[in-house]
Enzyme design. Structure first.
Site, PDB file in Angstrom:
ATOM      1  N   SER A   1       0.836  -1.196   0.000  1.00  0.00           N
ATOM      2  CA  SER A   1       0.000   0.000   0.000  1.00  0.00           C
ATOM      3  C   SER A   1       0.878   1.255   0.000  1.00  0.00           C
ATOM      4  CB  SER A   1      -0.952  -0.045   1.207  1.00  0.00           C
ATOM      5  OG  SER A   1      -1.965   0.924   1.098  1.00  0.00           O
TER       6      SER A   1
ATOM      7  N   ASP B   1      -9.635  -6.334  -3.636  1.00  0.00           N
ATOM      8  CA  ASP B   1      -9.199  -5.098  -2.983  1.00  0.00           C
ATOM      9  C   ASP B   1     -10.149  -3.954  -3.333  1.00  0.00           C
ATOM     10  OD1 ASP B   1      -7.876  -3.028  -1.803  1.00  0.00           O
ATOM     11  OD2 ASP B   1      -5.950  -3.405  -2.752  1.00  0.00           O
TER      12      ASP B   1
ATOM     13  N   HIS C   1      -7.004  -6.385   0.030  1.00  0.00           N
ATOM     14  CA  HIS C   1      -5.935  -5.425   0.285  1.00  0.00           C
ATOM     15  C   HIS C   1      -4.856  -6.004   1.199  1.00  0.00           C
ATOM     16  CE1 HIS C   1      -4.263  -1.410   0.100  1.00  0.00           C
ATOM     17  NE2 HIS C   1      -4.155  -1.376   1.418  1.00  0.00           N
TER      18      HIS C   1
END
Length: 450
Positions: free
Chosen positions: A264, A382, A410
């Site tokens: 991320s 995600d 995610h």
């Protein structure tokens, strides 16, 4: 929920934050954990595992070389034109159906806005001539249906071409040597960098797996996360402040061949380090990192609310993170969040982290300049990062693999640890095949002797 509301109300009335902005107490043993003072009073917790290798191998020096040659042109209207010169780097990774490598190609794309994700850019098909792809328009002369006048030539039927002046041109021409990175190699180090709201604990499965294989692993807690110190000023959580922390951590533990693994927001720091230290970064992994766009905080975000209000909403935010970050929201996933200390930061730190994501340099040109081999891992479910963004990243990078895991979201490295570990390990061991040297013509050598 009622407790959070009362604490938030007290925060608003007293103008003091009820969040404790100090390192979180850890109940884990000190083995493998270090506390590094990157600046006076700024201390980061780092998990550093240097395994006892029963067998230590020296790198053989073999491997493959990849030619990284491309010309990047940015025009004044925002168009980005990428021309891959010579042997395209991705041709070393992908072959055509007939076994031949891909020919030269060109890619023309529109640069994306900072706040909006753009549609995926199609990968040019295998053709003998140059290929363009992307969202662009050409102007045509004449009006539809009208026949050309007698005085007009055939050239009038062709689109009028205007010479565009580039705003910036970047030429990359280098040979990159890539070799397998084994756990028995003492010159290899793996760096794991988490994102907003996480901690080094989210990498637990990966740290244990690769340390058992003999790899040296390093995983820091970002400032305000995990057991790292949490300064009470928002400026401590800007992208540049956190990137400087990662530079110091990298310089402290770096080996000759380093592999960066980011998740991320942590992908941005990996990209930053790869740009700063191109010779020391051997490979890179991006897990749900998003598209190659510059960072700019959103003006219309829930994280712009006052800290006390965010504290009142913390149970709702945690529930939303569970809903969007995991493909399934059962007791197992809730336990994973609790055990791995994910999304467990103060409202002050969370607000400062989101508002500090300003990095205008990290645009598509910045990413197109990278020559490091990159593996992109994306969880199909995600809801934070659409798959189109990772597809665009794979198109912009000169040498990239994109792997999509259908059962992940995610937090795919926590949901599917075995699959992620296998992908990463295969990528670490990958090296491009070097074509055999061309045989000399015996007839030519005889003529030369004569």
């Amino acid at each position: 929920m009622l407790t959070s509301f009362m604490e938030g109300l007290l925060c608003c009335l007293t103008s003091k934050s009820t969040n404790i902005v100090v390192p979180v107490e850890t109940s884990e043993s000190a083995d493998g954990y270090e506390f590094v003072e990157v600046k006076p009073g700024r201390i980061l917790r780092v998990r550093h595992i240097l395994p006892d290798r029963s067998v230590v191998e020296e790198p053989t020096g073999q491997g493959g070389s990849v030619s990284c040659k491309r010309k990047i042109t940015v025009y004044r209207n925002g168009q980005l034109f990428i021309e891959n010169l010579g042997d395209r780097a991705s041709a070393e990774l992908k072959t055509c159906q007939n076994g031949q490598t891909e020919p030269n190609s060109t890619v023309e794309v529109e640069q994306t806005d900072c706040g909006n994700s753009s549609p995926p850019v199609g990968i040019p098909e295998t053709r003998s001539d140059s290929v363009t792809a992307g969202n662009y328009k050409t102007s045509e002369t004449g009006t539809g249906g009208d026949a050309p006048t007698a005085g007009e030539t055939d050239q009038s039927q062709q689109p009028r071409k205007r010479r565009r002046k580039p705003r910036r041109t970047v030429v990359i021409d280098c040979e990159r040597k890539i070799s397998a990175c084994k756990g028995t190699h003492s010159d290899v180090a793996l760096f794991f960098i988490h994102g907003v709201g996480g901690s080094l604990d989210i990498w637990g499965s990966q740290l244990d797996f690769f340390s058992r294989l003999g790899y040296e692993v390093i995983a820091p807690d970002l400032a305000g996360h995990g057991a790292s110190s949490a300064p009470q000023i928002a400026a401590a959580y800007t992208f540049y402040a956190l990137a400087e922390d990662m530079k110091l951590i990298f310089n402290r533990y770096a080996r000759k061949r380093n592999i960066l693994i980011g998740h991320s927001y942590g992908v941005s720091f990996c990209t930053f380090l790869a740009h700063e230290y191109p010779e020391q970064i051997h490979k890179m992994v991006m897990i749900n990192g998003g598209g190659p766009t510059a960072l700019e905080p959103s003006l219309c975000s829930i994280f712009n609310l006052p800290t006390c209000v965010l504290h009142c909403l913390s149970p709702l935010l945690a529930w939303s993170f569970l809903k969007a970050g995991f493909a399934q929201q059962g007791a197992k996933e809730k336990q994973l969040l609790k055990e791995n200390n994910a999304f467990n930061v103060s409202s002050f730190v969370l607000r400062a982290m989101m508002s500090g994501q300003y990095w205008p340099e990290g645009d598509e040109v910045y990413h197109a300049e990278l020559t490091v081999p990159t593996l992109l891992v994306h969880g199909m479910h995600d809801k934070f990062v659409p798959v189109e963004e990772d597809q665009r990243m794979a198109e912009i990078l000169i040498m990239a693999f994109l792997k999509v895991l259908e059962d992940g979201s995610h937090m795919v490295m926590m949901e599917c640890p075995e699959a992620v570990n296998t992908l990463l390990h295969e990528f670490f061991l990958w090296e491009p095949t070097t074509p055999p040297p061309a045989k000399k013509d015996s007839t030519l050598s005889v003529l030369c002797q004569i």
